[in-house]
Design an enzyme around this catalytic site. Structure first.
Site, PDB file in Angstrom:
ATOM      1  NE  ARG A   1     -55.136 -15.515 -22.771  1.00 58.96           N
ATOM      2  CZ  ARG A   1     -55.949 -17.045 -23.741  1.00 58.96           C
ATOM      3  NH1 ARG A   1     -55.044 -16.912 -25.147  1.00 58.96           N
ATOM      4  NH2 ARG A   1     -55.864 -17.383 -23.340  1.00 58.96           N
TER       5      ARG A   1
ATOM      6  CG  HIS B   1     -49.027  -2.494 -22.863  1.00 59.33           C
ATOM      7  ND1 HIS B   1     -48.180  -3.313 -22.139  1.00 59.33           N
ATOM      8  CD2 HIS B   1     -47.917  -0.874 -23.264  1.00 59.33           C
ATOM      9  CE1 HIS B   1     -47.107  -2.585 -22.487  1.00 59.33           C
ATOM     10  NE2 HIS B   1     -47.211  -1.882 -22.693  1.00 59.33           N
TER      11      HIS B   1
ATOM     12  N   GLY C   1     -46.799  -6.236  -9.244  1.00 59.62           N
ATOM     13  CA  GLY C   1     -46.526  -7.160 -10.065  1.00 59.62           C
ATOM     14  C   GLY C   1     -45.694  -7.055 -11.181  1.00 59.62           C
TER      15      GLY C   1
HETATM   16  P1  OAD Z   1     -44.433 -10.248 -16.629  1.00 53.59           P
HETATM   17  O1  OAD Z   1     -45.124 -11.610 -17.234  1.00 53.59           O
HETATM   18  O2  OAD Z   1     -43.493  -9.314 -17.226  1.00 53.59           O
HETATM   19  O3  OAD Z   1     -44.292 -10.022 -15.597  1.00 53.59           O
HETATM   20  C1  OAD Z   1     -45.058 -10.844 -13.621  1.00 53.59           C
HETATM   21  C2  OAD Z   1     -44.007 -10.136 -12.965  1.00 53.59           C
HETATM   22  O4  OAD Z   1     -45.266 -10.548 -11.972  1.00 53.59           O
HETATM   23  C3  OAD Z   1     -42.828 -10.752 -12.240  1.00 53.59           C
HETATM   24  O5  OAD Z   1     -41.919 -10.126 -11.499  1.00 53.59           O
HETATM   25  C4  OAD Z   1     -43.201 -11.660 -11.537  1.00 53.59           C
HETATM   26  O6  OAD Z   1     -42.769 -11.718 -10.647  1.00 53.59           O
HETATM   27  C5  OAD Z   1     -44.602 -10.894 -10.937  1.00 53.59           C
HETATM   28  N1  OAD Z   1     -45.456 -11.981 -10.000  1.00 53.59           N
HETATM   29  C6  OAD Z   1     -46.192 -12.921 -10.058  1.00 53.59           C
HETATM   30  N2  OAD Z   1     -47.425 -13.437  -9.387  1.00 53.59           N
HETATM   31  C7  OAD Z   1     -47.101 -12.055  -8.730  1.00 53.59           C
HETATM   32  C8  OAD Z   1     -48.444 -12.304  -7.587  1.00 53.59           C
HETATM   33  N3  OAD Z   1     -48.800 -13.090  -7.109  1.00 53.59           N
HETATM   34  N4  OAD Z   1     -48.343 -10.912  -7.505  1.00 53.59           N
HETATM   35  C9  OAD Z   1     -48.157  -9.869  -7.691  1.00 53.59           C
HETATM   36  N5  OAD Z   1     -46.932 -10.365  -9.111  1.00 53.59           N
HETATM   37  C10 OAD Z   1     -46.492 -10.876  -9.574  1.00 53.59           C
HETATM   38  O7  OAD Z   1     -45.327  -9.013 -16.856  1.00 53.59           O
HETATM   39  P2  OAD Z   1     -45.885  -7.843 -17.501  1.00 53.59           P
HETATM   40  O8  OAD Z   1     -44.669  -6.638 -16.823  1.00 53.59           O
HETATM   41  O9  OAD Z   1     -46.863  -6.880 -16.973  1.00 53.59           O
HETATM   42  O10 OAD Z   1     -47.135  -6.650 -23.360  1.00 53.59           O
HETATM   43  O11 OAD Z   1     -45.621  -7.319 -18.282  1.00 53.59           O
HETATM   44  C11 OAD Z   1     -45.198  -6.407 -18.995  1.00 53.59           C
HETATM   45  C12 OAD Z   1     -46.082  -6.860 -20.574  1.00 53.59           C
HETATM   46  O12 OAD Z   1     -45.162  -7.347 -21.312  1.00 53.59           O
HETATM   47  C13 OAD Z   1     -47.312  -6.900 -21.295  1.00 53.59           C
HETATM   48  O13 OAD Z   1     -48.567  -5.846 -20.438  1.00 53.59           O
HETATM   49  C14 OAD Z   1     -47.812  -7.190 -21.715  1.00 53.59           C
HETATM   50  C15 OAD Z   1     -46.253  -8.204 -22.699  1.00 53.59           C
HETATM   51  O14 OAD Z   1     -45.870  -8.123 -23.946  1.00 53.59           O
HETATM   52  C16 OAD Z   1     -48.475  -6.823 -23.870  1.00 53.59           C
HETATM   53  O15 OAD Z   1     -49.314  -7.626 -24.121  1.00 53.59           O
HETATM   54  C17 OAD Z   1     -48.595  -5.595 -24.823  1.00 53.59           C
END
Ligand code: OAD
Length: 230
Positions: free
Chosen positions: A59, A107, A174
């Site tokens: 990563r 995180h 996002g």
């Molecule tokens: P997710 O993968 O759960 O969600 C990503 C979000 O980004 C979704 O709602 C998509 O619709 C949106 N998305 C996709 N493309 C996009 C774009 N071009 N612009 C804006 N939004 C877009 O990711 P997180 O919510 O960040 O934790 O996940 C939370 C945590 O889960 C992470 O920090 C990680 C993971 O497990 C750890 O690693 C501890």
């Protein structure tokens, strides 16, 4: 102190998607082809620390090949008009590389590792090419990625709630809003504070939140126009 309104922005993987970093929940519980719980949980780390080191080495190397996108840049540019505080769930350093000066990582951070025998002792790695293994010693300490794994506490959550409570404007960009406690930050925002949520595929949010259904680059450009017009 500053007289600028405080703009608190909570970002998730979606803001880095247009830089080429995959989000988490796009691919059936896999993260870059690994089951998420193998590479992002405390149990996974206990079971196979070598795999975890390898995974975060990869990563980190990936970070060397990507750049901040327009969304990260807009957040930096807004510092001219607002006291911008970013609370990110992302472990990349794209906000910092875009110039943002106030970034809280909920995180953890890919560019840091920490001592196994002292969680408060972190070390910043010099380059995205740095690799660690279970045998690595820094200043005599065995280290692990400075990442908050599932099943672990989120020590930066409390400072993040304080920032959320001080927001004059609160923006979410996002994130799928499924991982707690991060997803709960919204509940610390004071009543009456405008809240915006930018996401092309937004999750359900409470009434009163203005949803901008767009990618981060386009949504933040629209938001900047709205905020700078007021
Ligand atoms: P997710 O993968 O759960 O969600 C990503 C979000 O980004 C979704 O709602 C998509 O619709 C949106 N998305 C996709 N493309 C996009 C774009 N071009 N612009 C804006 N939004 C877009 O990711 P997180 O919510 O960040 O934790 O996940 C939370 C945590 O889960 C992470 O920090 C990680 C993971 O497990 C750890 O690693 C501890």
């Amino acid at each position: 102190m500053t007289n600028k309104p405080r703009l608190v922005v909570s970002t998730g993987a979606g803001i880095s998607a247009e830089s080429g970093i995959k989000t988490f929940r796009d691919a059936d519980g896999l993260w870059e082809n690994y089951p998420v719980m193998d590479v992002a949980s405390a149990d996974g780390f206990r079971r196979d620390p070598a795999l975890i080191h390898r995974f975060y080495n990869e990563r980190r190397r990936q970070l060397g090949a990507v750049r901040p996108n327009r969304a990260h840049e807009i957040l930096h540019e807004l510092e001219e008009h607002f006291d911008v505080c970013i609370i990110t769930q992302n472990v990349d350093d794209l906000h910092e590389r875009a110039g943002s000066t106030n970034v809280l990582h909920l995180h953890g951070e890919l560019m840091k590792v920490r001592a196994l025998d002292d969680p408060d002792l972190t070390f910043r790695l010099e380059s995205t090419e740095c690799e660690t293994t279970p045998d690595t010693r820094i200043d005599g300490h065995a280290v692990r990625p400075h990442i908050v794994f599932f099943q672990e506490a989120v020590p930066m959550f409390e400072p993040a709630t304080e920032l959320a409570a001080e927001a004059d404007i609160f923006v979410i960009v996002g994130t799928s809003l499924v991982v707690y406690p991060a997803a709960g930050l919204l509940h610390y925002v004071r009543r009456g504070v405008p809240v915006y949520y930018i996401d092309p595929n937004p999750s359900p949010v409470p009434a009163g939140v203005t949803v901008i259904r767009a990618k981060a680059t386009e949504g933040l450009a629209r938001l900047a126009e709205i905020l700078l017009k007021d």
